[in-house]
Design an enzyme around this catalytic site. Structure first.
Site, short mmCIF file in Angstrom:
data_model
loop_
_atom_site.label_atom_id
_atom_site.label_comp_id
_atom_site.label_asym_id
_atom_site.label_seq_id
_atom_site.Cartn_x
_atom_site.Cartn_y
_atom_site.Cartn_z
N ALA A 98 0.83 -1.21 0.00
CA ALA A 98 0.00 0.00 0.00
C ALA A 98 0.86 1.26 0.00
O ALA A 98 1.93 1.29 0.60
CB ALA A 98 -0.92 0.00 1.21
N GLY A 143 0.13 -5.64 0.21
CA GLY A 143 -0.61 -5.70 -1.04
C GLY A 143 0.21 -6.24 -2.19
O GLY A 143 -0.34 -6.78 -3.16
N GLU A 146 -0.26 -9.82 -1.90
CA GLU A 146 -1.64 -10.11 -2.29
C GLU A 146 -1.79 -10.12 -3.80
O GLU A 146 -2.54 -10.94 -4.35
CB GLU A 146 -2.58 -9.09 -1.65
CG GLU A 146 -2.74 -9.28 -0.14
CD GLU A 146 -3.62 -8.25 0.51
OE1 GLU A 146 -4.57 -8.63 1.22
OE2 GLU A 146 -3.37 -7.04 0.31
N GLU A 166 0.69 -6.57 7.37
CA GLU A 166 -0.26 -5.52 7.74
C GLU A 166 -0.43 -5.38 9.25
O GLU A 166 -0.61 -4.26 9.76
CB GLU A 166 -1.62 -5.78 7.08
CG GLU A 166 -1.65 -5.47 5.59
CD GLU A 166 -1.22 -6.62 4.72
OE1 GLU A 166 -1.45 -6.57 3.50
OE2 GLU A 166 -0.63 -7.60 5.27
#
Length: 296
Positions: A98, A143, A146, A166
Site C-alpha cells: 500500500a 498488497g 496479495e 499488515e
C-alpha cells in the site's frame, strides 16, 4: 446451479486490439506506472505487465491501480494473450504494498472505498482468463504479496522478501490476503504468518509452497523474471482453450464440494469437445508430430 454455471463458464468474447504503450527500461521512470508489452517471435503469446513506479517502490496508489485495471480490462478480451506475466521495472522490488503516504491523506470513507477498489483489482487478476505468473525479484509486502497471490503461479528470487505484514502497521490484509493465503498454504500456517506479520525469503516461501519456484538472484536482479519467462514458454505451446478451461475448472472447483467440482469439470470438458484444437491434438498424436494449436 449447473444451469447458472454454464453461462458463467462461456468462453471469452473475441479479442479487441490493445492500445500499445512503450516499455521503459528496468528502473527507469516512464510516463506510465503500468506498461504493457506483448512479446514477439518464439515468445509470441506472452504478454508482460511491467510495474514501473520507482520513486514509490511500486506502491499501490490511485494512479497505479487505475492503470492496472485499464490494462487488465483490455487484455482480458485479447485471445492472443496465452500467458500474462507480472514483473517489476524497479530493481530489488516487486511491489512494496500500500502507498501509506497517499493513504494518510484519505478520509476514513475514502480509505474504505480505495481498499474495495484494490480488492476488486486483485479479483480481476485472479479471474483473468489466461494463466498469470508473478515474477518476484524483490520485496513483495502486504498488497504486493496479495497481488502475487492473485496470480496462478509465483516465481521468486531466493533473496526476495515477502509477507503479509499488515498487522505490524495496525492493519489487516484487505485485498484478498486473508482468503488467498489460507487457500494456498492451509488455515493454520496462514494464520501464523498473518498474526505475526512474518517476512519470508524466496527459498523459505518455496519450502512452504507459497511460490512455485525459487531461483538464485543474478547480477541484473531479474533471475525470477527469466525463470517465470521459461515457465510461460512451457505453457505457450499447449492448447490455449484447454488451458483456460482447465483454469476455470480448478478455480471454481476449489470453492465447492467435490461432487459440484466434478460437475464443473464436466461442463468445461464439454466446451472443449467441439474445438479445432482437440481434433488437432488427436491428429498430431496419430501422425506422430507436434500439434499446432490455434486457439479455436
Amino acid at each position: 446451479m449447473l444451469r447458472a454455471l454454464t453461462s458463467v463458464l462461456r468462453l471469452p468474447r473475441p479479442w479487441k486490439p490493445l492500445r500499445t504503450r512503450g516499455c521503459a527500461s528496468d528502473g527507469a521512470a516512464g510516463d506510465w506506472e503500468i506498461q504493457v508489452r506483448s512479446l514477439t517471435g518464439p515468445e509470441q503469446g506472452i504478454t508482460e505487465i511491467l510495474m514501473n513506479r520507482p520513486r514509490a517502490r511500486n506502491a499501490l496508489g490511485n494512479v497505479f491501480v487505475s492503470e492496472l485495471l485499464e490494462a487488465l480490462a483490455q487484455l482480458r478480451e485479447d485471445r492472443q494473450v496465452r500467458v500474462l506475466l507480472f514483473r517489476s521495472g524497479v530493481k530489488g522490488v516487486f511491489c512494496a504494498g500500500a502507498d501509506l503516504k497517499e493513504r494518510e491523506q484519505m478520509s476514513e470513507a475514502e480509505v474504505e472505498f480505495f481498499v474495495q477498489r484494490l480488492r476488486g483489482m486483485m479479483n480481476e487478476i485472479a479471474a483473468f482468463p489466461a494463466p498469470t505468473i508473478a515474477a518476484m525479484d524483490g520485496f513483495a509486502l502486504g498488497g504486493g504479496l496479495e497481488l502475487a497471490l492473485a496470480c496462478d503461479l509465483r516465481v521468486a528470487a531466493s533473496s526476495a522478501i515477502m509477507g503479509l505484514i499488515e498487522t505490524t502497521r495496525g492493519l489487516l490484509p484487505g485485498a484478498g490476503g486473508t482468503q488467498r493465503l489460507p487457500r494456498c498454504l492451509g488455515v493454520a500456517l496462514a494464520k501464523e504468518l498473518i498474526f505475526t506479520g512474518r517476512r519470508l525469503n524466496g527459498a523459505q516461501a518455496q519450502v512452504l509452497g507459497l511460490v512455485n519456484h525459487a531461483v538464485a538472484q543474478n547480477e541484473e536482479g531479474n533471475a525470477a523474471y527469466h525463470r517465470a519467462l521459461a515457465l510461460a514458454q512451457e505453457i505457450l505451446p499447449q492448447a490455449p482453450i484447454a488451458v483456460r478451461l482447465g483454469k476455470v475448472a480448478i478455480d471454481r472447483g476449489m470453492e465447492v464440494d467435490i461432487a459440484s467440482g466434478m460437475a464443473i469439470e464436466g461442463i468445461c470438458y464439454a466446451q472443449n469437445i467441439p474445438t479445432q484444437d482437440r481434433l488437432e491434438g488427436m491428429a498430431a498424436f496419430r501422425e506422430k508430430r507436434p500439434p499446432k494449436f490455434v486457439g479455436k
